[in-house]
Each structure stands twice: as structure tokens, then as C-alpha cells.
Design a protein around this motif. Structure first.
Motif, PDB file in Angstrom:
ATOM      1  N   SER A  14      89.213 -19.452-100.710  1.00  9.65           N
ATOM      2  CA  SER A  14      87.813 -19.857-100.858  1.00  9.65           C
ATOM      3  C   SER A  14      87.457 -20.997 -99.916  1.00  9.65           C
ATOM      4  O   SER A  14      86.377 -21.002 -99.304  1.00  9.65           O
ATOM      5  CB  SER A  14      87.534 -20.288-102.301  1.00  9.65           C
ATOM      6  OG  SER A  14      87.722 -19.217-103.192  1.00  9.65           O
ATOM      7  N   LEU A  17      87.212 -19.704 -96.251  1.00  9.69           N
ATOM      8  CA  LEU A  17      85.999 -18.905 -96.085  1.00  9.69           C
ATOM      9  C   LEU A  17      84.750 -19.775 -96.101  1.00  9.69           C
ATOM     10  O   LEU A  17      83.813 -19.566 -95.323  1.00  9.69           O
ATOM     11  CB  LEU A  17      85.920 -17.844 -97.183  1.00  9.69           C
ATOM     12  CG  LEU A  17      86.912 -16.690 -97.077  1.00  9.69           C
ATOM     13  CD1 LEU A  17      86.868 -15.829 -98.330  1.00  9.69           C
ATOM     14  CD2 LEU A  17      86.646 -15.852 -95.836  1.00  9.69           C
ATOM     15  N   ALA A  18      84.716 -20.773 -97.004  1.00  9.56           N
ATOM     16  CA  ALA A  18      83.572 -21.680 -97.054  1.00  9.56           C
ATOM     17  C   ALA A  18      83.453 -22.483 -95.768  1.00  9.56           C
ATOM     18  O   ALA A  18      82.342 -22.698 -95.251  1.00  9.56           O
ATOM     19  CB  ALA A  18      83.689 -22.619 -98.255  1.00  9.56           C
ATOM     20  N   PHE A  21      82.091 -20.242 -93.069  1.00 14.00           N
ATOM     21  CA  PHE A  21      80.657 -20.053 -93.307  1.00 14.00           C
ATOM     22  C   PHE A  21      79.845 -21.242 -92.811  1.00 14.00           C
ATOM     23  O   PHE A  21      78.831 -21.075 -92.127  1.00 14.00           O
ATOM     24  CB  PHE A  21      80.418 -19.836 -94.800  1.00 14.00           C
ATOM     25  CG  PHE A  21      78.983 -20.019 -95.213  1.00 14.00           C
ATOM     26  CD1 PHE A  21      78.026 -19.074 -94.887  1.00 14.00           C
ATOM     27  CD2 PHE A  21      78.589 -21.147 -95.923  1.00 14.00           C
ATOM     28  CE1 PHE A  21      76.699 -19.245 -95.256  1.00 14.00           C
ATOM     29  CE2 PHE A  21      77.275 -21.330 -96.293  1.00 14.00           C
ATOM     30  CZ  PHE A  21      76.317 -20.367 -95.958  1.00 14.00           C
ATOM     31  N   VAL A  22      80.280 -22.455 -93.136  1.00 16.37           N
ATOM     32  CA  VAL A  22      79.545 -23.650 -92.729  1.00 16.37           C
ATOM     33  C   VAL A  22      79.508 -23.775 -91.207  1.00 16.37           C
ATOM     34  O   VAL A  22      78.462 -24.106 -90.616  1.00 16.37           O
ATOM     35  CB  VAL A  22      80.174 -24.909 -93.367  1.00 16.37           C
ATOM     36  CG1 VAL A  22      79.585 -26.185 -92.764  1.00 16.37           C
ATOM     37  CG2 VAL A  22      79.954 -24.897 -94.879  1.00 16.37           C
ATOM     38  N   PHE A  24      79.730 -21.373 -88.926  1.00 17.40           N
ATOM     39  CA  PHE A  24      78.846 -20.357 -88.350  1.00 17.40           C
ATOM     40  C   PHE A  24      77.385 -20.617 -88.695  1.00 17.40           C
ATOM     41  O   PHE A  24      76.494 -20.342 -87.885  1.00 17.40           O
ATOM     42  CB  PHE A  24      79.266 -18.963 -88.811  1.00 17.40           C
ATOM     43  CG  PHE A  24      80.533 -18.475 -88.170  1.00 17.40           C
ATOM     44  CD1 PHE A  24      81.030 -19.068 -87.017  1.00 17.40           C
ATOM     45  CD2 PHE A  24      81.236 -17.412 -88.713  1.00 17.40           C
ATOM     46  CE1 PHE A  24      82.192 -18.612 -86.419  1.00 17.40           C
ATOM     47  CE2 PHE A  24      82.410 -16.951 -88.129  1.00 17.40           C
ATOM     48  CZ  PHE A  24      82.879 -17.558 -86.972  1.00 17.40           C
ATOM     49  N   LEU A  25      77.117 -21.130 -89.897  1.00 21.56           N
ATOM     50  CA  LEU A  25      75.738 -21.457 -90.259  1.00 21.56           C
ATOM     51  C   LEU A  25      75.218 -22.585 -89.378  1.00 21.56           C
ATOM     52  O   LEU A  25      74.066 -22.544 -88.913  1.00 21.56           O
ATOM     53  CB  LEU A  25      75.650 -21.855 -91.732  1.00 21.56           C
ATOM     54  CG  LEU A  25      74.254 -22.236 -92.231  1.00 21.56           C
ATOM     55  CD1 LEU A  25      73.282 -21.064 -92.100  1.00 21.56           C
ATOM     56  CD2 LEU A  25      74.309 -22.717 -93.683  1.00 21.56           C
ATOM     57  N   GLN A  28      74.385 -21.143 -86.108  1.00 25.77           N
ATOM     58  CA  GLN A  28      73.110 -20.425 -86.173  1.00 25.77           C
ATOM     59  C   GLN A  28      71.937 -21.390 -86.116  1.00 25.77           C
ATOM     60  O   GLN A  28      70.945 -21.144 -85.423  1.00 25.77           O
ATOM     61  CB  GLN A  28      73.032 -19.609 -87.458  1.00 25.77           C
ATOM     62  CG  GLN A  28      71.687 -18.897 -87.638  1.00 25.77           C
ATOM     63  CD  GLN A  28      71.400 -18.522 -89.068  1.00 25.77           C
ATOM     64  OE1 GLN A  28      72.319 -18.256 -89.837  1.00 25.77           O
ATOM     65  NE2 GLN A  28      70.132 -18.492 -89.446  1.00 25.77           N
ATOM     66  N   THR A  63      68.010 -16.220 -91.752  1.00 27.58           N
ATOM     67  CA  THR A  63      69.101 -16.510 -92.678  1.00 27.58           C
ATOM     68  C   THR A  63      69.126 -15.530 -93.841  1.00 27.58           C
ATOM     69  O   THR A  63      70.137 -14.886 -94.124  1.00 27.58           O
ATOM     70  CB  THR A  63      68.983 -17.947 -93.203  1.00 27.58           C
ATOM     71  OG1 THR A  63      69.039 -18.860 -92.107  1.00 27.58           O
ATOM     72  CG2 THR A  63      70.108 -18.264 -94.179  1.00 27.58           C
ATOM     73  N   ASN A  66      69.919 -11.735 -93.371  1.00 25.77           N
ATOM     74  CA  ASN A  66      71.336 -11.380 -93.365  1.00 25.77           C
ATOM     75  C   ASN A  66      71.953 -11.490 -94.758  1.00 25.77           C
ATOM     76  O   ASN A  66      72.759 -10.644 -95.153  1.00 25.77           O
ATOM     77  CB  ASN A  66      72.094 -12.287 -92.388  1.00 25.77           C
ATOM     78  CG  ASN A  66      71.869 -11.903 -90.952  1.00 25.77           C
ATOM     79  OD1 ASN A  66      72.288 -10.861 -90.503  1.00 25.77           O
ATOM     80  ND2 ASN A  66      71.171 -12.749 -90.209  1.00 25.77           N
ATOM     81  N   TRP A  67      71.585 -12.521 -95.492  1.00 28.73           N
ATOM     82  CA  TRP A  67      72.160 -12.688 -96.818  1.00 28.73           C
ATOM     83  C   TRP A  67      71.810 -11.526 -97.733  1.00 28.73           C
ATOM     84  O   TRP A  67      72.642 -11.064 -98.502  1.00 28.73           O
ATOM     85  CB  TRP A  67      71.688 -14.009 -97.441  1.00 28.73           C
ATOM     86  CG  TRP A  67      72.268 -15.227 -96.802  1.00 28.73           C
ATOM     87  CD1 TRP A  67      72.886 -15.310 -95.590  1.00 28.73           C
ATOM     88  CD2 TRP A  67      72.273 -16.552 -97.342  1.00 28.73           C
ATOM     89  NE1 TRP A  67      73.272 -16.607 -95.325  1.00 28.73           N
ATOM     90  CE2 TRP A  67      72.914 -17.388 -96.382  1.00 28.73           C
ATOM     91  CE3 TRP A  67      71.794 -17.115 -98.510  1.00 28.73           C
ATOM     92  CZ2 TRP A  67      73.069 -18.760 -96.583  1.00 28.73           C
ATOM     93  CZ3 TRP A  67      71.960 -18.485 -98.719  1.00 28.73           C
ATOM     94  CH2 TRP A  67      72.600 -19.292 -97.768  1.00 28.73           C
ATOM     95  N   GLU A  70      74.071  -8.577 -97.187  1.00 32.75           N
ATOM     96  CA  GLU A  70      75.433  -8.795 -97.681  1.00 32.75           C
ATOM     97  C   GLU A  70      75.495  -8.619 -99.193  1.00 32.75           C
ATOM     98  O   GLU A  70      76.420  -7.976 -99.717  1.00 32.75           O
ATOM     99  CB  GLU A  70      75.907 -10.205 -97.305  1.00 32.75           C
ATOM    100  CG  GLU A  70      75.956 -10.486 -95.820  1.00 32.75           C
ATOM    101  CD  GLU A  70      77.018  -9.683 -95.104  1.00 32.75           C
ATOM    102  OE1 GLU A  70      77.925  -9.158 -95.786  1.00 32.75           O
ATOM    103  OE2 GLU A  70      76.946  -9.588 -93.873  1.00 32.75           O
TER     104      GLU A  70
END
Length: 226
Positions: A14, A17-18, A21-22, A24-25, A28, A63, A66-67, A70
Motif C-alpha cells: 500500500s 502504491l500510494a 500515485f503521489v 504521478f499525480l 500531472q 483527474t 481517469n479516476w 478506474e
């Protein structure tokens, strides 16, 4: 007796992955801000600050567009795997066993982690029934929330573009009926289901040693379920 694993070992998947995510965010946000500022600069407008960009339709739309795809993908996948099977796929539940075999996914006492069952299970009744489908319900709510925010952000971004062109803005209801909005959604939805289809089919023939998403390396192609 071995002690309990450390916090990092217990939650490594976790946390990694978190962190991804941060990262890549953030990428973006920074690249999206630069791209949108370049576009409005061509029209002679002042660039947006970072905080102003985070409140812009450009960021909100991109944002949550894409969410939503998913969460739709994961929710549908969780639900479809209740009833449907794929022979040989590690991502499928096994087919019904022969009469003398134990039923799949009916855990034996030795398969259950020690400790109390979750409180809805102990409470029983309606709470247990709701909890039994809570994963699909959570993904559905996340999808609906993301879809609503995508629609709102897309509408604002569409009107921002119209203002740059000197055109009048449109109402939200009109934008939600437009082909542009649904094109944004369908282009992401189709790609998500292609990705799920890929892992369902490829896991029939290919392996990744020690991954729970793969069958054992020596498993025959017809073995269904990991």
C-alpha cells in the motif's frame, strides 16, 4: 517464535502504491499547469498560479475522468467475477468442483486468520448482508462521485475554452448531452476493460513467479484460479 512484522513490512504494498500515485499525480499537476498556461498565453491571458490551476476545469476534468474509469473497471470486475469464469485464468474463480471435492472459497478453519470476524459479520442480519457486498458498493460510490466531478470539471473546462474563443458558455445540462463529454468517458472506459481482458487472458499462458496475480510456474494452462 517470530515477532510481528514491522509497520513497513506489513503495509509495504500500500505504501509503495500510494507513493507512486503521489509522484504521478504531482507530475500531472505540474505538466498540466504548464500545458494549460501555454494555451491561455496564446490568447493573451495571464498564467494561472498552482492553486488557481488546481481549481480549474482543466485539472478537475482530467483527474476525475481517469479516476471514474478506474473505479468503474474495478467495480465491474469484482461483480462479474462472482458469476463468470475463464478456463485457465489466474483471475477467475475455479469452476464448480466434483461432488467429492470441497467447495472452492469455503474456508476451512485452518485457512482463517486468528482474531474476531469483522463487526458486521458478528452483528448479523442486515449489516452482514450489506457487508457481504460492500466492496462492489464502495467502487460504485467512488465511480459515481468521480463521474459527477468529471462532468463538472469537463463543463467548466469546456466553457473556459469557449471564453478564450470569444464564445458564450453553455449550460451544464447541454454539455452533459454533448458528444465531447461522452467521448472523454468512452475513450477511458474502453481502455480500462482492455487492460482487464489482457490480464484475464494472458494469465492463462504466462506466469510471474511468486505473484498472487499469477498461477504457479509449473501449473498447467487449464488450471483456473491462482
Amino acid at each position: 517464535m517470530r515477532g510481528e512484522p514491522s509497520f513497513w513490512r506489513r503495509n509495504g504494498l500500500s505504501l509503495v502504491l500510494a507513493a507512486i500515485f503521489v509522484v504521478f499525480l504531482l507530475g500531472q499537476v505540474l505538466t498540466g499547469q504548464a500545458a494549460w498556461n501555454e494555451e491561455i498565453a496564446r490568447e493573451g491571458r495571464a498564467p494561472l498560479t498552482l492553486w488557481a490551476y488546481l481549481d480549474s476545469g482543466h485539472f478537475i476534468s482530467a483527474t476525475f475522468e481517469n479516476w471514474e474509469s478506474e473505479f468503474l473497471q474495478m467495480g465491474m470486475y469484482v461483480l462479474l467475477t462472482v458469476w463468470l469464469r475463464q478456463l485457465g485464468s489466474a483471475e477467475s474463480r475455479p469452476f464448480e468442483p466434483r461432488p467429492f471435492e470441497p467447495r472452492p472459497f469455503e474456508p476451512q478453519p485452518e485457512d482463517i486468520e486468528p482474531g474476531p470476524a469483522p463487526w458486521p459479520v458478528r452483528r448479523g442480519g442486515l449489516w452482514r448482508r450489506l457487508y457481504a457486498h460492500s466492496l462492489t458498493a464502495a467502487f460504485l460510490l467512488l465511480f459515481l462521485g468521480s463521474f459527477a466531478l468529471h462532468g463538472y470539471g469537463s463543463w467548466r473546462h469546456h466553457n473556459d475554452e469557449r471564453r478564450l474563443q470569444g464564445r458564450a458558455p453553455v449550460e451544464l445540462s447541454e454539455h452533459l448531452r454533448s458528444s465531447d463529454f461522452w467521448f472523454e468517458s468512452f475513450q477511458n472506459w474502453q481502455s480500462e476493460f482492455l487492460a482487464v481482458l489482457s490480464i484475464v487472458v494472458l494469465s492463462i499462458f504466462l506466469r510471474e513467479d511468486k505473484s498472487p496475480e499469477s498461477k504457479p510456474v509449473r501449473a498447467p494452462h487449464r488450471q483456473t484460479g491462482a
